[in-house]
Scaffold this motif. Structure first.
Motif, PDB file in Angstrom:
ATOM      1  N   ASP A 117       0.829  -1.217   0.000  1.00 37.08           N
ATOM      2  CA  ASP A 117       0.000   0.000   0.000  1.00 37.08           C
ATOM      3  C   ASP A 117       0.860   1.263   0.000  1.00 37.08           C
ATOM      4  O   ASP A 117       0.340   2.375  -0.100  1.00 37.08           O
ATOM      5  CB  ASP A 117      -0.996   0.005   1.175  1.00 37.08           C
ATOM      6  N   HIS A 118       2.181   1.087   0.090  1.00 35.98           N
ATOM      7  CA  HIS A 118       3.114   2.220   0.059  1.00 35.98           C
ATOM      8  C   HIS A 118       4.012   2.194  -1.172  1.00 35.98           C
ATOM      9  O   HIS A 118       4.424   3.239  -1.659  1.00 35.98           O
ATOM     10  CB  HIS A 118       3.996   2.210   1.305  1.00 35.98           C
ATOM     11  N   ASP A 225       3.837   4.405   9.488  1.00 35.86           N
ATOM     12  CA  ASP A 225       2.775   3.489   9.938  1.00 35.86           C
ATOM     13  C   ASP A 225       2.817   3.266  11.448  1.00 35.86           C
ATOM     14  O   ASP A 225       2.670   2.138  11.924  1.00 35.86           O
ATOM     15  CB  ASP A 225       2.902   2.142   9.215  1.00 35.86           C
ATOM     16  N   HIS A 272      -1.614   6.630   7.554  1.00 37.32           N
ATOM     17  CA  HIS A 272      -2.948   6.052   7.739  1.00 37.32           C
ATOM     18  C   HIS A 272      -3.823   6.874   8.689  1.00 37.32           C
ATOM     19  O   HIS A 272      -4.773   6.350   9.273  1.00 37.32           O
ATOM     20  CB  HIS A 272      -2.831   4.603   8.231  1.00 37.32           C
TER      21      HIS A 272
HETATM   22 ZN   LIG Z   1       0.736   0.864   5.626  1.00 39.26          ZN
END
Ligand SMILES: [Zn+2]
Length: 299
Positions: A117-118, A225, A272
């Protein structure tokens, strides 16, 4: 007749840190199972979400950050989920365009870590660099982990850290491959872009980093994160996630960073946190509480 809008305005948010410009660029969000949370039951976590009017199952926002440095230099921190996670994600290219930033204008890509997701946004579907003029920079331990045969075998054995049976390893290698001849590995504490210092926050992954932006007496910490689900992990820092490579270390790092930013009243932002993702963290009873920043009309 003016019809009601059907799409949101572009998700970009500008801010300044001294002489440095910071633009939060949303990549959208992912929705996912509550069962990946650890040290809490799915039902208890769902109750915490409902109590603060959040959707269940969890919604995890995805943010990337543009840093406008001296001399027109531009860095991008993280590259979003790319085109193959969920339709609600992969919005970085559209929002970068709305911010007037062409991929070619980015000279440095800094990675908090190499989870998909990064890092999925690093390479195109054809396997070329999505940011053709950029150097790729990450913590040395992050590169070492995702290119380690031993680490991949360990994950296949335990299932902790990579819930998809090890697929994150080939994904990470595929995403960084186009940058092999312009890869820069750094250590914690290094100035990795003018005014930007890497801070090593290991646990979620071995080379997971935050980035401290400092200029003109002001500062802001992009903490990466440190939380995945702020509504749960801010009040309960002990809650870890299946994606943590080392959950006890991830929880210890989260407590250390929470204590630091609450004590020093640091401006923070996170990958996030919900867009636009800039906030303060305050103490609240035995836990903590997030306070989103107030809107500023002028910069
Ligand atoms: Zn993440």
């Amino acid at each position: 007749m003016i019809e009601p809008p059907t799409h949101q305005v572009p998700a970009i948010h500008h801010r300044r840190v001294g002489d440095i410009g910071l633009t939060v660029v949303s990549d959208g969000f992912l929705e996912g199972s509550m069962a990946v949370l650890q040290n809490i039951t799915p039902d208890a976590a769902a109750d915490m979400l409902r109590a603060v009017f959040r959707p269940v199952p969890r919604r995890t926002s995805l943010n990337c950050f543009i840093i406008h440095g001296p001399g027109g230099r531009i860095a991008l921190i993280d590259t979003g989920a790319g085109t193959h996670m969920q339709a609600s994600s992969g919005q970085l290219p559209r929002n970068l365009a709305a911010a007037g930033i062409a991929p070619e204008a980015i000279d440095t890509v800094l990675m908090t870590h190499l989870h998909p997701d990064h890092s999925n946004g690093l390479a195109t579907a054809a396997g070329t660099a999505a940011f053709p003029n950029a150097e790729l920079a990450m913590h040395e331990a992050e590169h070492a982990y995702w290119t380690s045969v031993e680490a991949e075998a360990e994950v296949a054995r335990t299932g902790q850290g990579v819930p998809t049976g090890g697929a994150y390893f080939p994904m990470a290698k595929r995403q960084i491959a186009p940058y092999a001849d312009r890869l820069r590995l750094f250590e914690g504490g290094a100035e990795v872009f003018p005014g930007v210092t890497a801070m090593h926050f290991p646990g979620h992954t071995p080379g997971h980093c935050g980035f401290l932006i400092a200029s003109g007496g002001q500062s802001l910490l992009i903490w990466g994160d440190i939380v995945h689900l702020p509504e749960v992990q801010v009040p309960k820092p002990e809650v870890t996630i299946l994606f943590d490579v080392d959950p006890p270390q991830a929880a210890a790092t989260r407590r250390r960073v929470f204590d630091m930013v609450a004590t020093e009243k640091t401006h923070i932002a996170g990958m996030h946190l919900h867009f636009p993702a800039t906030a303060h963290l305050g103490r609240d009873g035995g836990g903590y509480r997030l306070f989103p920043e107030a809107w500023e009309q002028t910069l």
